[in-house]
Write a protein that holds these residues in place. Structure first.
Motif, PDB file in Angstrom:
ATOM      1  N   MET A  59      26.983  61.158  26.383  1.00 50.03           N
ATOM      2  CA  MET A  59      27.419  60.477  25.397  1.00 50.03           C
ATOM      3  C   MET A  59      27.319  58.938  25.475  1.00 50.03           C
ATOM      4  O   MET A  59      27.060  58.355  24.453  1.00 50.03           O
ATOM      5  CB  MET A  59      29.091  60.748  25.264  1.00 50.03           C
ATOM      6  CG  MET A  59      29.504  62.102  25.289  1.00 50.03           C
ATOM      7  SD  MET A  59      31.139  62.522  25.449  1.00 50.03           S
ATOM      8  CE  MET A  59      31.933  61.995  23.898  1.00 50.03           C
ATOM      9  N   PHE A  60      27.123  58.217  26.777  1.00 55.81           N
ATOM     10  CA  PHE A  60      27.045  56.919  26.817  1.00 55.81           C
ATOM     11  C   PHE A  60      25.399  56.542  26.332  1.00 55.81           C
ATOM     12  O   PHE A  60      24.892  55.744  25.780  1.00 55.81           O
ATOM     13  CB  PHE A  60      27.139  56.374  28.180  1.00 55.81           C
ATOM     14  CG  PHE A  60      26.736  54.903  28.529  1.00 55.81           C
ATOM     15  CD1 PHE A  60      27.463  53.865  27.994  1.00 55.81           C
ATOM     16  CD2 PHE A  60      25.680  54.925  29.243  1.00 55.81           C
ATOM     17  CE1 PHE A  60      26.998  52.684  28.075  1.00 55.81           C
ATOM     18  CE2 PHE A  60      25.043  53.506  29.345  1.00 55.81           C
ATOM     19  CZ  PHE A  60      25.693  52.415  28.982  1.00 55.81           C
ATOM     20  N   GLY A  61      24.459  57.657  26.906  1.00 53.60           N
ATOM     21  CA  GLY A  61      23.126  57.583  26.784  1.00 53.60           C
ATOM     22  C   GLY A  61      22.831  57.488  24.917  1.00 53.60           C
ATOM     23  O   GLY A  61      22.125  56.612  24.746  1.00 53.60           O
ATOM     24  N   TYR A  62      23.655  58.237  24.137  1.00 56.14           N
ATOM     25  CA  TYR A  62      23.392  57.978  22.863  1.00 56.14           C
ATOM     26  C   TYR A  62      23.866  56.983  22.114  1.00 56.14           C
ATOM     27  O   TYR A  62      23.616  56.186  21.256  1.00 56.14           O
ATOM     28  CB  TYR A  62      23.896  59.282  22.033  1.00 56.14           C
ATOM     29  CG  TYR A  62      22.806  60.257  21.989  1.00 56.14           C
ATOM     30  CD1 TYR A  62      21.685  60.036  20.932  1.00 56.14           C
ATOM     31  CD2 TYR A  62      22.635  61.439  22.701  1.00 56.14           C
ATOM     32  CE1 TYR A  62      20.604  60.997  21.010  1.00 56.14           C
ATOM     33  CE2 TYR A  62      21.741  62.332  22.781  1.00 56.14           C
ATOM     34  CZ  TYR A  62      20.926  62.010  21.815  1.00 56.14           C
ATOM     35  OH  TYR A  62      19.615  62.810  21.937  1.00 56.14           O
ATOM     36  N   ILE A  63      25.182  56.214  22.770  1.00 54.47           N
ATOM     37  CA  ILE A  63      25.879  55.011  22.362  1.00 54.47           C
ATOM     38  C   ILE A  63      24.846  53.924  22.520  1.00 54.47           C
ATOM     39  O   ILE A  63      24.589  52.991  21.936  1.00 54.47           O
ATOM     40  CB  ILE A  63      27.084  54.781  22.985  1.00 54.47           C
ATOM     41  CG1 ILE A  63      28.088  55.966  22.330  1.00 54.47           C
ATOM     42  CG2 ILE A  63      27.772  53.381  22.411  1.00 54.47           C
ATOM     43  CD1 ILE A  63      29.398  55.998  23.083  1.00 54.47           C
ATOM     44  N   TYR A  64      24.247  53.693  23.822  1.00 55.01           N
ATOM     45  CA  TYR A  64      23.422  53.037  24.245  1.00 55.01           C
ATOM     46  C   TYR A  64      21.825  52.937  23.543  1.00 55.01           C
ATOM     47  O   TYR A  64      21.487  52.171  23.346  1.00 55.01           O
ATOM     48  CB  TYR A  64      23.077  53.140  25.736  1.00 55.01           C
ATOM     49  CG  TYR A  64      22.361  51.956  26.610  1.00 55.01           C
ATOM     50  CD1 TYR A  64      22.726  50.728  26.838  1.00 55.01           C
ATOM     51  CD2 TYR A  64      20.890  52.069  27.093  1.00 55.01           C
ATOM     52  CE1 TYR A  64      22.007  49.788  27.218  1.00 55.01           C
ATOM     53  CE2 TYR A  64      20.097  51.223  27.484  1.00 55.01           C
ATOM     54  CZ  TYR A  64      20.684  50.095  27.706  1.00 55.01           C
ATOM     55  OH  TYR A  64      19.806  49.219  28.314  1.00 55.01           O
ATOM     56  N   GLN A  65      21.794  54.429  23.033  1.00 59.24           N
ATOM     57  CA  GLN A  65      20.512  54.160  22.357  1.00 59.24           C
ATOM     58  C   GLN A  65      20.512  53.639  20.756  1.00 59.24           C
ATOM     59  O   GLN A  65      19.644  53.172  20.447  1.00 59.24           O
ATOM     60  CB  GLN A  65      19.989  55.911  21.979  1.00 59.24           C
ATOM     61  CG  GLN A  65      18.768  55.768  21.353  1.00 59.24           C
ATOM     62  CD  GLN A  65      18.501  57.371  21.056  1.00 59.24           C
ATOM     63  OE1 GLN A  65      19.416  58.005  20.375  1.00 59.24           O
ATOM     64  NE2 GLN A  65      17.076  57.878  21.063  1.00 59.24           N
ATOM     65  N   LEU A  66      21.615  53.681  20.410  1.00 62.49           N
ATOM     66  CA  LEU A  66      21.974  53.271  19.167  1.00 62.49           C
ATOM     67  C   LEU A  66      21.738  51.694  19.191  1.00 62.49           C
ATOM     68  O   LEU A  66      21.204  50.998  18.239  1.00 62.49           O
ATOM     69  CB  LEU A  66      23.496  53.262  18.458  1.00 62.49           C
ATOM     70  CG  LEU A  66      23.598  54.831  18.210  1.00 62.49           C
ATOM     71  CD1 LEU A  66      25.055  54.988  17.615  1.00 62.49           C
ATOM     72  CD2 LEU A  66      22.812  55.298  16.652  1.00 62.49           C
ATOM     73  N   VAL A  67      22.472  51.072  20.344  1.00 58.86           N
ATOM     74  CA  VAL A  67      22.286  49.520  20.595  1.00 58.86           C
ATOM     75  C   VAL A  67      20.715  49.256  20.800  1.00 58.86           C
ATOM     76  O   VAL A  67      20.242  48.193  20.214  1.00 58.86           O
ATOM     77  CB  VAL A  67      22.792  49.128  21.759  1.00 58.86           C
ATOM     78  CG1 VAL A  67      22.560  47.541  22.172  1.00 58.86           C
ATOM     79  CG2 VAL A  67      24.376  49.344  21.746  1.00 58.86           C
TER      80      VAL A  67
END
Length: 340
Positions: A59-67
């Motif tokens: 989940m963090f991986g996708y939040i970080y991807q948005l950034v």
């Protein structure tokens, strides 16, 4: 706030956002189902810690991807846009490994009667659908990245001028900055999983691993700053630290497979996931060291004014471009491309 100003930047932004929302919703469902299915003294097992950890990293991986998507489109970083497509492929691989590891953990918990028997059968379709949906997203993102490559190439041409040698130096700089951002995620992902899943480490190793997280963040920011300022000795120090980090991950990788018999069970629940993160981090570190050396060799060759006060030209007509704000250090742009 950055607002996309072309069709393909909108496509890239919206597909990334939709992909992240779907992934977070599906992973949230799996996490909720897992928490609801636990029984008895399940929290005392290593397997009960692995599943929430995998889901949290994912989940963090996708939040970080948005950034990273917002940053890449704002800065018109072609390399980072392409890197995000590769990042997506890496997340798909992680999703596949995650499914296998969750199955193993669920099987163990079921044999110990720590989880409802139907847990795996209920979440399996979700874990299968997730990489399939991400593969579709990767395909669309790759098409959008291909279109953005031409769009951003023209922007960079107006920003840097037609000097091919200067454009190559700027490309190396872009690659280096993008690598630093991806390095952070993979280092963080490995470290968090190691801290949560692997127990029985010595106090010194445990606290050093925790301390490495903020230190790594600070060093990566410092690495980017010294590159922009073209500070040679700072870059030499950073490259030495890269070699130390490379040795650290090689040590961890070897230790997972050559651990003493009494430590094998500590690594086993997450060994495949940790191995994938360690290998990817090692490969990224090798690339980062090479590009960092290349970047350092390009210092004092005319690139610094273009990256210290960067303002990219807008695609909209009537707005001022970078070269109206600050003249090129190589003089007026030639009417044709400079040949190396």
């Amino acid at each position: 706030m950055y607002i996309p100003n072309s069709t393909w930047t909108w496509v890239f932004s919206l597909v990334s956002l939709a992909q992240a929302c779907i992934a977070l919703a599906l992973e949230g469902y799996v996490f909720g189902k897992f928490q609801h299915s636990l029984e008895g003294n399940a929290e005392s097992t290593k397997q009960s810690r692995t599943i929430p950890t995998y889901l949290a990293v994912f989940m963090f991986g996708y939040i970080y991807q948005l950034v990273l998507v917002w940053d890449a489109l704002r800065m018109k970083n072609t390399i980072q846009v392409i890197g995000l497509c590769c990042y997506n492929v890496g997340i798909i691989i992680y999703a596949a490994i995650q499914m296998d590891q969750i199955k193993d953990a669920a099987t163990y918990l079921q044999t110990q009667r720590f989880i409802h028997p139907e847990f795996w059968s209920e979440i399996k379709p979700v874990l299968i659908a997730l990489p399939c949906l991400m593969a579709l997203g990767t395909l669309i993102l790759s098409i959008a990245a291909w279109k953005l490559y031409d769009e951003f190439a023209w922007t960079i041409y107006k920003h840097i001028s037609a000097d091919l040698r200067l454009k190559r130096r700027y490309l190396v700089y872009q690659i280096y900055i993008a690598l630093l951002k991806f390095d952070f995620f993979f280092f963080l992902g490995f470290t968090v999983q190691f801290l949560v899943v692997v127990k029985n480490t010595t106090d010194a190793e445990y606290y050093l691993t925790i301390a490495a997280l903020p230190i790594t963040f600070f060093l990566l920011i410092l690495a980017a700053y010294w590159t922009r300022k073209e500070y040679v000795w700072g870059m030499v120090g950073i490259i030495i630290i890269y070699f130390a980090a490379l040795a650290y991950f090689l040590f961890k990788l070897v230790r997972m497979y050559a651990a003493p018999p009494n430590r094998v069970d500590d690594y086993l629940p997450a060994r495949r996931v940790l191995t994938s993160f360690a290998v990817l981090t090692i490969l990224l570190l090798i690339m980062t060291i090479i590009i960092a050396c290349w970047c350092t060799s390009n210092f004092n060759k005319g690139l610094k004014p273009h990256i210290t006060k960067r303002k990219l030209p807008s695609n909209k007509e009537g707005q001022k471009g970078y070269q109206q704000e600050m003249p090129s250090i190589s003089g007026p742009a030639p009417s044709r491309m400079t040949i190396d």
